[in-house]
Design a protein around this motif. Structure first.
Motif, short mmCIF file in Angstrom:
data_model
loop_
_atom_site.label_atom_id
_atom_site.label_comp_id
_atom_site.label_asym_id
_atom_site.label_seq_id
_atom_site.Cartn_x
_atom_site.Cartn_y
_atom_site.Cartn_z
N GLN A 352 20.12 28.74 29.88
CA GLN A 352 20.67 28.24 28.61
C GLN A 352 20.02 26.90 28.24
O GLN A 352 19.62 26.69 27.08
CB GLN A 352 22.18 28.05 28.74
N TYR A 473 25.73 32.75 25.55
CA TYR A 473 24.37 32.85 26.09
C TYR A 473 23.55 33.84 25.27
O TYR A 473 22.39 33.56 24.91
CB TYR A 473 24.43 33.27 27.55
N SER A 541 26.95 24.23 24.05
CA SER A 541 26.77 24.66 25.43
C SER A 541 27.29 23.62 26.41
O SER A 541 27.74 23.96 27.51
CB SER A 541 25.29 24.94 25.72
#
Length: 644
Positions: A352, A473, A541
């Motif tokens: 990621q 993701y 994230s």
């Protein structure tokens, strides 16, 4: 503040200007002769403080010992600078400017960890100067005697440099080298040793600038990056290569900062303005204004800002079938990766981060490679996208998908405004203007506590519940993959060809009717949009954002990614971002001195693979194809290839 306090602040500005001038004069001298933008100059300043601390602690009990320790420290740093020039820089003088910048950035990492190993992580406060520990009565206020000594040091060094450069044969050669190095070499002058002497003198000035600060501030590992920004501002404002310009610019910038402190908090029309907070941004605002209206600096020459065509590069080539197949295989492997999380729990998190880094790197490569515009402040648009997403979610209460979609527009708006000024410059001046705008944005975010959270940032910025975890993701993977395809299509469109024409030959592009500045401005905005998308993906994230996301270090990370992969290829930033992220993650976990190890890897790549990892692989492939063709088609074909 009363008049006496205000005058005291102005005197503080003069003292600060002397130290700033010493550092900037060395940087300006080095650039004027060698044309290297020495990013490690701040590290030499930091070394000056540390070496002076060690020497003064041993021999600085008397006034003679103290001043001898400071001068000896500057000489030692000068010798270190000479060694750096002989061992490293001589090998890369003919390399592109950006690779020279990358090599000197690697030196920053190595020198920082060397200081950590020798002196430790604690700040070291040096002793006061013997005989100058007291203060004098100045208009009813006590003013430190040592500050008065610093005020005198600057003009003395300026006078000595003027005598050296105008009254000695060596100085004449240095001034000649700043005008025409090739002609100087044709006259039989040994340029190698001249460059070594100039670099040693510049390093000695940086070391002296750090050493004289010993009684005023502690030696710390953060001095290198803090000082180099100020030094770049002074050099650019004064004019690249101009020593008097560096002194005048140092005076102006130091006095502007002192003026902000002296004014304190002022209330105008019911609005309270805290001028001391502006000290973080005032120098960059001033630099931006100078570059917009006088791009070559106050004492520079107009031709320094002229638009020169970039070195011609090989034309971009469409992807082959084998490359497309490999891309599909890599994408499929990344799509399968979450299924392996029971065995590789950390792999998805790391991937990621790599995806975000890839998107940031390809957005920077878009304006550095095909557009030929070097940016030292691309992190501004990454940060604008991140903060835009966080504020739209938290303050405007927008749904997370809408905030993610609109955040890049915030970065695009910033690129639209800043790009209008930036595309009117080129080379180092363009790079420094992008740095100035980036620092302005950073300082606003850092100090606007009520809106951006200030230094604490914004927390609790998470994806919608149905997008958290593995779905996020896959969203990131899809957006990054789509962004790569879009940017690649843009570069092979008529707009992309016009962008590259403006890079390779702006005069010819103008002659055939291409509006080069408008095309570059649009390219600047496109790059800002995709950097903003990378920032918005990053904040969701991690769940939080802070001003560090748009600091100078983030912009440098982007430069390293692009150059590691190779600026001449479209796949370069992808390879560079992945390599940078993997190397950084592995090295950080393997040793305390990860910066030195990482800097060594960067130096190895610069010296052995100057075309970048992807460029080196492409070169190997071309050699293999040529050898295969010569084996299959006979010696005549090989001979014809060599002739061509």
């Amino acid at each position: 503040m009363d008049l006496t306090g205000f005058l005291a602040q102005m005197l503080n500005g003069l003292a600060e200007a002397s130290s700033l001038f010493l550092v900037a004069a060395g940087l300006s001298l080095i650039f004027g002769v060698t044309r290297i933008v020495n990013f490690a100059h701040g590290s030499l300043y930091m070394l000056g403080v540390y070496v002076a601390y060690s020497l003064v602690e041993r021999i600085g009990g008397s006034a003679l010992g103290f001043w001898f320790g400071l001068i000896a420290a500057s000489l030692i740093v000068g010798a270190v600078g000479a060694a750096i020039e002989i061992v490293l820089l001589r090998r890369i003088y003919r390399a592109p400017e950006l690779f020279q910048l990358l090599a000197t950035f690697a030196l920053v990492l190595i020198i920082n960890d060397a200081a950590l190993w020798i002196w430790g992580a604690e700040d070291l406060l040096g002793r006061r100067a013997p005989g100058m520990t007291g203060a004098i009565d100045l208009f009813g206020r006590q003013y430190p005697v040592y500050n008065l000594a610093l005020i005198v040091i600057g003009p003395i060094v300026l006078g000595l440099l003027w005598l050296l450069l105008t009254r000695t044969r060596w100085g004449t050669l240095v001034r000649a080298a700043t005008q025409d190095r090739e002609m100087l070499g044709a006259l039989g002058v040994n340029q190698a040793w001249l460059f070594t002497g100039v670099f040693a003198l510049g390093a000695m000035l940086a070391g002296l600038g750090g050493a004289v600060q010993l009684p005023r501030e502690p030696a710390s590992l953060g001095l290198d990056l803090r000082v180099i920004g100020d030094a770049f501002v002074v050099v650019v404002v004064g004019g690249m290569g101009s020593i008097p310009g560096a002194y005048v610019a140092a005076l102006i910038i130091a006095e502007l900062k002192a003026l902000c402190v002296g004014l304190g908090t002022v209330t105008l029309l019911g609005i309270s303005i805290s001028f001391p907070k502006l000290t973080l941004v005032v120098e960059f605002v001033f630099m931006a204004l100078v570059l917009v209206f006088r791009p070559w600096g106050l004492f520079g020459k107009p031709q320094g800002a002229s638009r020169n065509s970039a070195p011609l590069e090989a034309p971009l080539r469409a992807a082959s079938k084998s490359f497309k197949l490999m891309a599909v295989v890599v994408f499929a492997a990344l799509a399968v990766l979450p299924l392996l999380s029971p065995w590789l729990p950390y792999a998805t998190v790391l991937t990621q981060d790599i995806l975000v880094a890839v998107l940031f790197a390809i957005s920077l490569h878009f304006i550095m490679g095909p557009a030929g515009m070097h940016s030292f402040g691309h992190a501004a648009y990454f940060g604008l996208g991140a903060y835009g997403a966080a504020l739209l979610l938290k303050s405007a209460s927008m749904p997370m998908p809408l905030a993610l979609a609109l955040a890049p527009m915030v970065a695009g708006a910033g690129a639209l405004i800043f790009g209008w000024f930036c595309v009117r410059l080129s080379g180092v001046y363009l790079a420094m203007l992008t740095l100035a705008f980036s620092q302005i944005v950073w300082s606003v975010v850092y100090q606007w506590d009520d809106f951006t959270g200030g230094s604490n940032g914004i927390v609790g910025v998470w994806p919608a519940e149905w997008l958290s975890g593995t779905p996020y993701y896959y969203l990131s993977l899809a957006l990054v993959g789509l962004s790569i395809i879009v940017l690649r299509r843009v570069l092979f469109s008529p707009f992309g060809y016009a962008l590259r024409a403006g890079r390779d030959s702006p005069l010819r592009a103008d002659a055939i009717g291409i509006d080069v500045k408008r095309i570059q401005w649009i390219g600047f905005v496109i790059a800002g949009l995709f950097a903003g998308l990378a920032g918005s993906l990053f904040v969701f994230s991690k769940g939080s954002i802070s001003p560090d996301a748009m600091a100078v270090g983030k912009s440098v990370d982007g430069l390293v990614m692009v150059l590691l992969g190779g600026i001449q290829t479209l796949v370069g930033p992808i390879v560079g971002a992945a390599s940078f992220s993997l190397l950084q993650d592995y090295i950080i976990r393997s040793t305390e001195y990860w910066r030195a190890l990482f800097g060594g890897v960067i130096l190895l790549l610069v010296l052995v693979f100057p075309q970048g990892i992807a460029g080196f692989c492409r070169e190997l492939g071309e050699r293999w194809q040529a050898r295969k063709g010569s084996n299959g088609n006979g010696a005549s074909l090989a001979t014809s290839k060599e002739a061509s």
